[in-house]
Design a protein around this motif. Structure first.
Motif, PDB file in Angstrom:
ATOM      1  N   LEU A 198       7.122  -2.946   9.304  1.00  0.00           N
ATOM      2  CA  LEU A 198       6.050  -2.149   9.191  1.00  0.00           C
ATOM      3  C   LEU A 198       5.387  -2.630   7.647  1.00  0.00           C
ATOM      4  O   LEU A 198       5.834  -3.145   7.038  1.00  0.00           O
ATOM      5  N   VAL A 199       4.046  -2.059   7.551  1.00  0.00           N
ATOM      6  CA  VAL A 199       3.266  -2.366   6.236  1.00  0.00           C
ATOM      7  C   VAL A 199       3.518  -0.750   5.633  1.00  0.00           C
ATOM      8  O   VAL A 199       2.735  -0.048   6.348  1.00  0.00           O
ATOM      9  N   ILE A 200       3.789  -0.532   4.442  1.00  0.00           N
ATOM     10  CA  ILE A 200       3.551   0.483   3.837  1.00  0.00           C
ATOM     11  C   ILE A 200       2.564   0.566   2.555  1.00  0.00           C
ATOM     12  O   ILE A 200       2.750  -0.245   1.781  1.00  0.00           O
ATOM     13  N   GLY A 201       1.585   1.539   2.638  1.00  0.00           N
ATOM     14  CA  GLY A 201       0.647   1.625   1.663  1.00  0.00           C
ATOM     15  C   GLY A 201       0.959   2.664   0.719  1.00  0.00           C
ATOM     16  O   GLY A 201       1.131   3.926   1.352  1.00  0.00           O
ATOM     17  N   GLU A 202       0.767   2.555  -0.610  1.00  0.00           N
ATOM     18  CA  GLU A 202       1.325   3.676  -1.406  1.00  0.00           C
ATOM     19  C   GLU A 202       0.140   4.129  -2.412  1.00  0.00           C
ATOM     20  O   GLU A 202      -0.348   2.969  -2.813  1.00  0.00           O
ATOM     21  N   GLY A 203      -0.246   5.069  -2.356  1.00  0.00           N
ATOM     22  CA  GLY A 203      -1.360   5.707  -3.359  1.00  0.00           C
ATOM     23  C   GLY A 203      -2.702   5.700  -2.647  1.00  0.00           C
ATOM     24  O   GLY A 203      -3.059   5.200  -1.596  1.00  0.00           O
ATOM     25  N   THR A 204      -3.681   6.607  -3.091  1.00  0.00           N
ATOM     26  CA  THR A 204      -4.986   6.590  -2.642  1.00  0.00           C
ATOM     27  C   THR A 204      -5.712   5.503  -2.794  1.00  0.00           C
ATOM     28  O   THR A 204      -6.171   4.936  -1.589  1.00  0.00           O
ATOM     29  N   VAL A 205      -5.758   4.577  -3.545  1.00  0.00           N
ATOM     30  CA  VAL A 205      -6.510   3.562  -3.658  1.00  0.00           C
ATOM     31  C   VAL A 205      -6.150   2.780  -2.271  1.00  0.00           C
ATOM     32  O   VAL A 205      -6.921   1.965  -1.736  1.00  0.00           O
ATOM     33  N   VAL A 206      -4.566   2.468  -2.391  1.00  0.00           N
ATOM     34  CA  VAL A 206      -4.361   1.096  -1.235  1.00  0.00           C
ATOM     35  C   VAL A 206      -4.539   1.863   0.106  1.00  0.00           C
ATOM     36  O   VAL A 206      -5.049   1.117   0.912  1.00  0.00           O
ATOM     37  N   VAL A 207      -4.384   3.294   0.420  1.00  0.00           N
ATOM     38  CA  VAL A 207      -4.557   3.827   1.536  1.00  0.00           C
ATOM     39  C   VAL A 207      -6.294   3.712   1.899  1.00  0.00           C
ATOM     40  O   VAL A 207      -6.675   3.203   2.915  1.00  0.00           O
ATOM     41  N   GLU A 208      -6.950   3.807   0.981  1.00  0.00           N
ATOM     42  CA  GLU A 208      -8.406   3.383   1.200  1.00  0.00           C
ATOM     43  C   GLU A 208      -8.679   1.866   1.541  1.00  0.00           C
ATOM     44  O   GLU A 208      -9.506   1.646   2.288  1.00  0.00           O
ATOM     45  N   ARG A 209      -8.211   1.011   0.915  1.00  0.00           N
ATOM     46  CA  ARG A 209      -8.275  -0.428   1.318  1.00  0.00           C
ATOM     47  C   ARG A 209      -7.645  -0.760   2.475  1.00  0.00           C
ATOM     48  O   ARG A 209      -7.926  -1.914   3.096  1.00  0.00           O
ATOM     49  N   MET A 210      -6.654  -0.159   2.951  1.00  0.00           N
ATOM     50  CA  MET A 210      -6.205  -0.243   4.381  1.00  0.00           C
ATOM     51  C   MET A 210      -7.313  -0.113   5.483  1.00  0.00           C
ATOM     52  O   MET A 210      -7.359  -0.621   6.449  1.00  0.00           O
TER      53      MET A 210
END
Length: 272
Positions: free
Chosen positions: A36-48
């Motif tokens: 899986l791909v794990i994004g951490e933090g609001t900025v990374v979530v937004e970029r996903m």
């Protein structure tokens, strides 16, 4: 929009995809595991969002849910809401950024898919440090690099630490893993790319003299060993970054940033 699901027990099976991120043999972002791909933090979530790595679930504290509601309005996925302590037990450590997102891995792309529209690319041989890899992707996004191609000996760019250090840009800069190396360099040359090996060794050209071709592929090696002799012999030109006496090299991510900037600067000057 993303809908809140309150999690009160760290044993809740609905959050299994976020579990044990500090345990090397069980973590869900291992390519050999769940992959899986794990994004951490609001900025990374937004970029996903709006990428092939769009999240199918999130885990975070209430404050992060409130912050992200607007950005997640078009995403019908669960946001598992938990206290900081419950989240820490699930994840395996206290997460200062307060939110994680999980996505599947799309099918891998081939290098050939990335070359048609590219003018500047980075080619990485054996870059095996996740933080360096993430930094290179962040630099590539900032300085106009169109794609990144990795040798099979590079670290996984979708490992959580790489994604975090890249500030999510690894999910937006197109990349591919070369099936054969250094045959890839010949393919780049046939596609009109000047392959520029970054090396402190002499003889080599100063960087500014080596990046003026219409298409440029920067070839960078791992911290310490650098590029293999086979790769150096397969490139069109060797280039160095001029430095003060007594300093022979830079961290690979820093060297990449200097090279990318020089290419962007010269391209901008040429377009005036």
């Amino acid at each position: 929009m993303a809908y809140a699901v309150d999690i009160t027990s760290p044993d809740d099976p609905r959050v299994d995809d976020f579990r044990d991120l500090s345990t090397a043999d069980r973590r869900p972002d291992r390519p050999g595991g769940k992959g899986l791909v794990i994004g951490e933090g609001t900025v990374v979530v937004e970029r996903m969002l709006g990428t092939p790595f769009e999240p199918y679930a999130l885990l975070g504290v209430s404050r992060r849910y409130d912050q992200l509601c607007g950005q997640l309005r078009d995403l019908e996925v669960p946001f598992y809401r938990a206290s900081a302590d419950t989240m820490a037990t699930i994840v395996g450590f206290h997460l200062n950024r307060g939110v994680l997102a999980v996505a599947g891995r799309p099918a891998p792309r081939s290098p050939r898919d990335l070359l048609a529209a590219a003018r500047t690319i980075a080619v990485l041989e054996g870059v095996n440090d996740h933080e360096n890899l993430g930094s290179i992707f962040r630099n590539a996004a900032a300085l106009g690099v169109d794609a990144v191609i990795l040798s099979g000996r590079c670290a996984d760019p979708l490992y959580r630490r790489s994604v975090r250090v890249s500030m999510g840009h690894v999910l937006r800069v197109p990349f591919a893993v070369a099936a054969s190396w250094p045959d890839l360099l010949g393919e780049l040359q046939r596609g009109g790319f000047s392959t520029v090996a970054l090396t402190p060794a002499q003889p080599s050209l100063p960087l500014a003299h080596a990046v003026t071709s219409e298409k440029v592929a920067f070839v960078l090696g791992a911290e310490g060993p650098g590029l293999s002799e086979e790769t150096l012999e397969s490139t069109d030109v060797r280039a160095h970054i001029p430095m003060t006496t007594g300093v022979d090299s830079l961290n690979v991510a820093t060297a990449a940033a200097v090279a990318f900037y020089e290419r962007a600067r010269l391209s901008e000057d040429a377009s005036r």
